[in-house]
Design a protein around this motif. Sequence first.
Motif, PDB file in Angstrom:
ATOM      1  N   MET A 144       0.917  -1.258   0.092  1.00 45.12           N
ATOM      2  CA  MET A 144      -0.085  -0.190   0.146  1.00 45.12           C
ATOM      3  C   MET A 144       0.954   1.283  -0.047  1.00 45.12           C
ATOM      4  O   MET A 144       1.608   1.461   0.977  1.00 45.12           O
ATOM      5  CB  MET A 144      -1.082   0.017   1.215  1.00 45.12           C
ATOM      6  CG  MET A 144      -1.985   1.167   0.969  1.00 45.12           C
ATOM      7  SD  MET A 144      -3.060   0.976   2.541  1.00 45.12           S
ATOM      8  CE  MET A 144      -3.803  -0.455   2.477  1.00 45.12           C
ATOM      9  N   VAL A 145       0.697   2.114  -1.003  1.00 41.53           N
ATOM     10  CA  VAL A 145       1.408   3.305  -1.106  1.00 41.53           C
ATOM     11  C   VAL A 145       0.798   4.543  -1.033  1.00 41.53           C
ATOM     12  O   VAL A 145      -0.382   4.601  -1.430  1.00 41.53           O
ATOM     13  CB  VAL A 145       2.290   3.198  -2.390  1.00 41.53           C
ATOM     14  CG1 VAL A 145       3.192   1.917  -2.681  1.00 41.53           C
ATOM     15  CG2 VAL A 145       1.326   3.289  -3.777  1.00 41.53           C
ATOM     16  N   LEU A 146       1.389   5.473  -0.533  1.00 39.60           N
ATOM     17  CA  LEU A 146       0.993   6.693  -0.834  1.00 39.60           C
ATOM     18  C   LEU A 146       0.955   7.533  -2.137  1.00 39.60           C
ATOM     19  O   LEU A 146       1.747   7.450  -2.652  1.00 39.60           O
ATOM     20  CB  LEU A 146       1.523   7.954   0.243  1.00 39.60           C
ATOM     21  CG  LEU A 146       1.232   9.129   0.625  1.00 39.60           C
ATOM     22  CD1 LEU A 146      -0.486   9.257   1.164  1.00 39.60           C
ATOM     23  CD2 LEU A 146       2.054  10.051   1.608  1.00 39.60           C
ATOM     24  N   ALA A 147      -0.307   7.345  -2.642  1.00 40.59           N
ATOM     25  CA  ALA A 147      -0.444   7.758  -3.921  1.00 40.59           C
ATOM     26  C   ALA A 147       0.246   9.175  -4.448  1.00 40.59           C
ATOM     27  O   ALA A 147       0.091  10.235  -3.754  1.00 40.59           O
ATOM     28  CB  ALA A 147      -1.921   8.135  -4.478  1.00 40.59           C
ATOM     29  N   GLY A 148       1.020   9.162  -5.713  1.00 37.89           N
ATOM     30  CA  GLY A 148       1.503   9.995  -6.151  1.00 37.89           C
ATOM     31  C   GLY A 148       2.860  10.681  -5.618  1.00 37.89           C
ATOM     32  O   GLY A 148       3.631  11.592  -6.072  1.00 37.89           O
ATOM     33  N   THR A 149       3.359   9.528  -4.643  1.00 34.39           N
ATOM     34  CA  THR A 149       4.757   9.949  -3.860  1.00 34.39           C
ATOM     35  C   THR A 149       5.765   9.172  -4.421  1.00 34.39           C
ATOM     36  O   THR A 149       5.546   7.968  -5.251  1.00 34.39           O
ATOM     37  CB  THR A 149       4.726   9.913  -2.606  1.00 34.39           C
ATOM     38  OG1 THR A 149       4.418   8.650  -2.189  1.00 34.39           O
ATOM     39  CG2 THR A 149       3.540  10.808  -1.993  1.00 34.39           C
ATOM     40  N   ALA A 150       6.984   9.185  -3.743  1.00 37.08           N
ATOM     41  CA  ALA A 150       8.273   8.344  -4.057  1.00 37.08           C
ATOM     42  C   ALA A 150       7.623   6.924  -3.743  1.00 37.08           C
ATOM     43  O   ALA A 150       8.182   5.884  -4.077  1.00 37.08           O
ATOM     44  CB  ALA A 150       9.427   8.799  -3.258  1.00 37.08           C
ATOM     45  N   GLN A 151       6.996   6.540  -2.776  1.00 37.43           N
ATOM     46  CA  GLN A 151       6.264   5.511  -2.446  1.00 37.43           C
ATOM     47  C   GLN A 151       5.924   4.775  -3.622  1.00 37.43           C
ATOM     48  O   GLN A 151       6.090   3.537  -3.998  1.00 37.43           O
ATOM     49  CB  GLN A 151       5.221   5.341  -1.305  1.00 37.43           C
ATOM     50  CG  GLN A 151       5.722   5.851  -0.024  1.00 37.43           C
ATOM     51  CD  GLN A 151       4.745   5.624   0.982  1.00 37.43           C
ATOM     52  OE1 GLN A 151       3.650   4.885   0.502  1.00 37.43           O
ATOM     53  NE2 GLN A 151       4.767   6.152   2.146  1.00 37.43           N
ATOM     54  N   GLN A 152       5.030   5.397  -4.260  1.00 38.53           N
ATOM     55  CA  GLN A 152       4.401   4.833  -5.650  1.00 38.53           C
ATOM     56  C   GLN A 152       5.405   4.472  -6.775  1.00 38.53           C
ATOM     57  O   GLN A 152       5.624   3.566  -7.489  1.00 38.53           O
ATOM     58  CB  GLN A 152       3.292   5.692  -6.266  1.00 38.53           C
ATOM     59  CG  GLN A 152       2.644   4.939  -7.398  1.00 38.53           C
ATOM     60  CD  GLN A 152       1.230   5.861  -7.908  1.00 38.53           C
ATOM     61  OE1 GLN A 152       0.829   6.603  -6.814  1.00 38.53           O
ATOM     62  NE2 GLN A 152       1.013   5.388  -8.843  1.00 38.53           N
ATOM     63  N   ALA A 153       6.497   5.376  -7.023  1.00 35.86           N
ATOM     64  CA  ALA A 153       7.396   5.387  -7.808  1.00 35.86           C
ATOM     65  C   ALA A 153       8.316   3.979  -7.634  1.00 35.86           C
ATOM     66  O   ALA A 153       8.585   3.246  -8.688  1.00 35.86           O
ATOM     67  CB  ALA A 153       8.364   6.651  -7.810  1.00 35.86           C
ATOM     68  N   ALA A 154       8.728   3.581  -6.146  1.00 30.57           N
ATOM     69  CA  ALA A 154       9.461   2.760  -5.681  1.00 30.57           C
ATOM     70  C   ALA A 154       8.746   1.416  -6.133  1.00 30.57           C
ATOM     71  O   ALA A 154       9.246   0.402  -6.707  1.00 30.57           O
ATOM     72  CB  ALA A 154       9.779   2.826  -4.406  1.00 30.57           C
ATOM     73  N   ALA A 155       7.424   1.244  -5.899  1.00 27.30           N
ATOM     74  CA  ALA A 155       6.738   0.149  -6.217  1.00 27.30           C
ATOM     75  C   ALA A 155       6.396  -0.157  -7.594  1.00 27.30           C
ATOM     76  O   ALA A 155       6.511  -1.509  -7.957  1.00 27.30           O
ATOM     77  CB  ALA A 155       5.163   0.211  -5.581  1.00 27.30           C
TER      78      ALA A 155
END
Length: 257
Positions: A144-155
């Motif tokens: 589960m990632v915080l949409a639109g952030t580096a978390q989503q880019a990493a996933a």
Amino acid sequence: MTISVDLNADMGESFGPWRMGDDEALLGVVTSANIACGQHAGDWDVMAATMRAAARNGVGIGAHPGFADLQGFGRRRMSLPLDSLGNLVRYQLGAAQAMARANGATVRHLKLHGALANMASESKEMARACYEAALSVAPEIIVMVLAGTAQQAAAAELGCRTACEIFADRAYRDDATLVDRSQPGAVIHDPATAAARMVEMVRAGAIVTTSGKRIPSRIDTICLHGDTPTAVAIARAVRGALNEQGVTLRMFEGATV
């Protein structure tokens, strides 16, 4: 076209005789639960009880690892080497898996908590270290990632199953990260306000920031914090408002981004 979205809450954050939030009530409203793994909050008995209750309610179970910071509730930033950070995530995910299995359930997703999550939303390298660690333990887990952030880019780089999350009870900056809790208006306590925001964002397919900017985003799940005093009222208001708009509430499936 039918729109569906998951509604999740952070919970299992009580410790010994100290109670945090109303998990039983929340589990009657949400479709997924992010359960603390004993480092930022929670303990082994709380984890077991929360997982049993989630399974009984048909709610999806997620591991919710954070920094080892009980006193600060995992909301104080810490600096750890990436290999140690990975082990911290593995340690907590493993505990969650064991407790879930012992209580007839499974851990289907992982969501970072607090300062760990905020830092990973700013640093793709840090997010990737956390997610690679989780995937080394559970290759099929949904991140589960915080949409639109580096978390989503990493996933996205990792190609793992992902659920993109927005927050009902937090304000957004123009880079899709959350307004710091120290700032006025960062945490939204009014159920009607939270519900109206979620209807607007889900219908628009975009994050709406405090400045009014709209950031187009995939939205799979909506989060609220179980430790917020009005958490149950917010959950009910959000669910009711979305249902009135024809939005179906159901557990997310997870897909690559």
